[in-house]
Write a protein that holds these residues in place. Structure first.
Motif, short mmCIF file in Angstrom:
data_model
loop_
_atom_site.label_atom_id
_atom_site.label_comp_id
_atom_site.label_asym_id
_atom_site.label_seq_id
_atom_site.Cartn_x
_atom_site.Cartn_y
_atom_site.Cartn_z
N PHE A 1 -20.33 -33.36 -25.19
CA PHE A 1 -19.52 -33.21 -23.98
C PHE A 1 -20.31 -33.30 -22.68
N ASN A 2 -21.62 -33.28 -22.78
CA ASN A 2 -22.41 -33.23 -21.55
C ASN A 2 -22.10 -34.39 -20.61
N ASP A 3 -22.12 -35.60 -21.16
CA ASP A 3 -21.93 -36.78 -20.30
C ASP A 3 -20.55 -36.77 -19.66
N ILE A 4 -19.56 -36.52 -20.49
CA ILE A 4 -18.18 -36.61 -19.99
C ILE A 4 -17.89 -35.49 -18.98
N CYS A 5 -18.41 -34.30 -19.23
CA CYS A 5 -18.15 -33.19 -18.29
C CYS A 5 -18.90 -33.43 -16.98
N THR A 6 -20.10 -33.98 -17.08
CA THR A 6 -20.86 -34.27 -15.86
C THR A 6 -20.11 -35.29 -15.03
N GLU A 7 -19.62 -36.33 -15.73
CA GLU A 7 -18.93 -37.41 -15.02
C GLU A 7 -17.61 -36.91 -14.42
N GLN A 8 -16.82 -36.22 -15.23
CA GLN A 8 -15.47 -35.84 -14.78
C GLN A 8 -15.47 -34.69 -13.78
N CYS A 9 -16.32 -33.70 -14.02
CA CYS A 9 -16.24 -32.50 -13.19
C CYS A 9 -17.29 -32.45 -12.10
N PHE A 10 -18.54 -32.60 -12.46
CA PHE A 10 -19.58 -32.32 -11.48
C PHE A 10 -19.70 -33.43 -10.45
N ARG A 11 -19.67 -34.71 -10.94
CA ARG A 11 -19.78 -35.79 -9.95
C ARG A 11 -18.54 -35.87 -9.09
N SER A 12 -17.37 -35.62 -9.69
CA SER A 12 -16.14 -35.70 -8.90
C SER A 12 -15.86 -34.38 -8.18
N ARG A 13 -16.71 -33.37 -8.42
CA ARG A 13 -16.60 -32.04 -7.80
C ARG A 13 -15.33 -31.29 -8.20
N LEU A 14 -14.71 -31.72 -9.29
CA LEU A 14 -13.52 -30.99 -9.76
C LEU A 14 -13.91 -29.65 -10.36
N SER A 15 -14.92 -29.70 -11.22
CA SER A 15 -15.43 -28.51 -11.89
C SER A 15 -14.30 -27.59 -12.36
N ALA A 16 -13.36 -28.18 -13.07
CA ALA A 16 -12.15 -27.46 -13.44
C ALA A 16 -12.43 -26.19 -14.24
N CYS A 17 -13.47 -26.23 -15.06
CA CYS A 17 -13.74 -25.07 -15.92
C CYS A 17 -14.00 -23.81 -15.11
N CYS A 18 -14.58 -23.95 -13.94
CA CYS A 18 -15.00 -22.76 -13.19
C CYS A 18 -14.18 -22.61 -11.91
N SER A 19 -13.00 -23.24 -11.87
CA SER A 19 -12.25 -23.22 -10.62
C SER A 19 -11.23 -22.09 -10.54
N ARG A 20 -11.20 -21.25 -11.56
CA ARG A 20 -10.28 -20.11 -11.45
C ARG A 20 -10.99 -18.95 -10.77
N GLU A 21 -10.23 -18.16 -10.03
CA GLU A 21 -10.85 -17.06 -9.29
C GLU A 21 -11.35 -15.96 -10.22
N GLY A 22 -10.59 -15.66 -11.28
CA GLY A 22 -11.01 -14.57 -12.16
C GLY A 22 -10.89 -14.96 -13.62
N ILE A 23 -12.01 -15.06 -14.30
CA ILE A 23 -11.97 -15.39 -15.72
C ILE A 23 -11.92 -14.09 -16.53
N ILE A 24 -11.42 -14.20 -17.74
CA ILE A 24 -11.40 -13.01 -18.61
C ILE A 24 -12.78 -12.85 -19.23
N ALA A 25 -13.37 -11.71 -18.98
CA ALA A 25 -14.63 -11.38 -19.65
C ALA A 25 -14.39 -10.11 -20.46
N PHE A 26 -14.79 -10.16 -21.70
CA PHE A 26 -14.68 -8.97 -22.54
C PHE A 26 -15.86 -8.04 -22.24
N PHE A 27 -15.68 -6.79 -22.60
CA PHE A 27 -16.78 -5.83 -22.46
C PHE A 27 -18.04 -6.35 -23.18
N ALA A 28 -17.84 -6.88 -24.38
CA ALA A 28 -18.99 -7.37 -25.15
C ALA A 28 -19.69 -8.52 -24.43
N ASP A 29 -18.93 -9.35 -23.70
CA ASP A 29 -19.56 -10.43 -22.92
C ASP A 29 -20.55 -9.84 -21.93
#
Ligand code: SF4
Length: 225
Positions: A70-98
């Motif tokens: 996924f590295n190539d495709i995620c770099t192309e789709q998100c980082f170069r286009s600045r979409l970065s969809a994976c990290c675009s939510r304000e609050g992600i769910i983190a478990f205590f164990a995380d």
């Protein structure tokens, strides 16, 4: 059994008044975890770390898979286009164990940086943990680590059933650490702190009605703690 040197484990809540609930819960939990870890003897810390070995090995396999496919495709789709969809939510769910796993695997500096961003309002529409050089977590929350957008999945898995099956196998492995229809690490790590008299709002495996129901259906006693 992990032993604690100093049982002074109450999170510092003096600065929390103005913060939003998300920041408060994350900050409180991280401070609680750090105090707990600071109070462990080196031997107890090492024992705790050894309980994470299998999970960290799984995370390593997951990283290898994602980097390879996924590295190539995620770099192309998100980082170069600045979409970065994976990290675009304000609050992600983190478990205590995380939070605990990340704290065990981190030096003070990255944890200080996380505390610093949590101590101020989120200025944008991105995840508060997204810094200039990427995620501030050393071991990202499992929800983030397993997130693949539909578009990336379609492009990578289409016509490659073998690869898709590998991904499904990784999703199954994840459940062996997180899904409480059997004894799982994420539940055990919460229980370790609860047994020490410590509570966090991120202890979803002990407090979420949905996850408690999963336990009950599996015949796991939820009344003990
Ligand atoms: S915690 Fe890290 S990986 Fe997860 S959404 Fe935030 S910046 Fe992205």
């Amino acid at each position: 059994m992990v032993s604690i040197k100093e049982p002074q484990l109450v999170a510092d809540t003096s600065q929390l008044n103005w913060m939003n609930t998300y920041n408060q819960e994350q900050l409180q939990t991280l401070q609680l975890v750090r105090k707990y870890l600071d109070g462990l003897t080196p031997r107890a810390f090492s024992e705790l770390k050894s309980t994470l070995k299998e999970y960290l090995s799984f995370r390593n396999d997951l990283d290898t898979f994602l980097t390879r496919h996924f590295n190539d495709i995620c770099t192309e789709q998100c980082f170069r286009s600045r979409l970065s969809a994976c990290c675009s939510r304000e609050g992600i769910i983190a478990f205590f164990a995380d939070v605990l796993v990340n704290a065990v695997m981190s030096d003070s500096e990255p944890l200080d940086r996380i505390e610093a961003v949590l101590s101020q309002p989120n200025p944008g529409f991105k995840c508060i943990f997204l810094g200039d050089e990427g995620c501030l977590w050393q071991v990202t929350p499992i929800v983030c680590a397993m997130f693949l957008c539909d578009s990336a999945k379609e492009r990578v898995f289409e016509g490659n059933e073998e690869l898709h099956k590998c991904w499904e196998a990784l999703e199954e492995q994840k459940k062996r650490f997180t899904w409480p229809d059997r004894p799982v690490l994420f539940d055990d790590l919460e229980a370790l702190f609860i047994d020490a008299g410590l509570r966090s709002p991120l202890m979803y495996l002990h407090d979420s009605p949905g996850l408690l129901r999963i336990k009950q259906l599996a015949g796991i006693d939820t009344t003990k703690r």
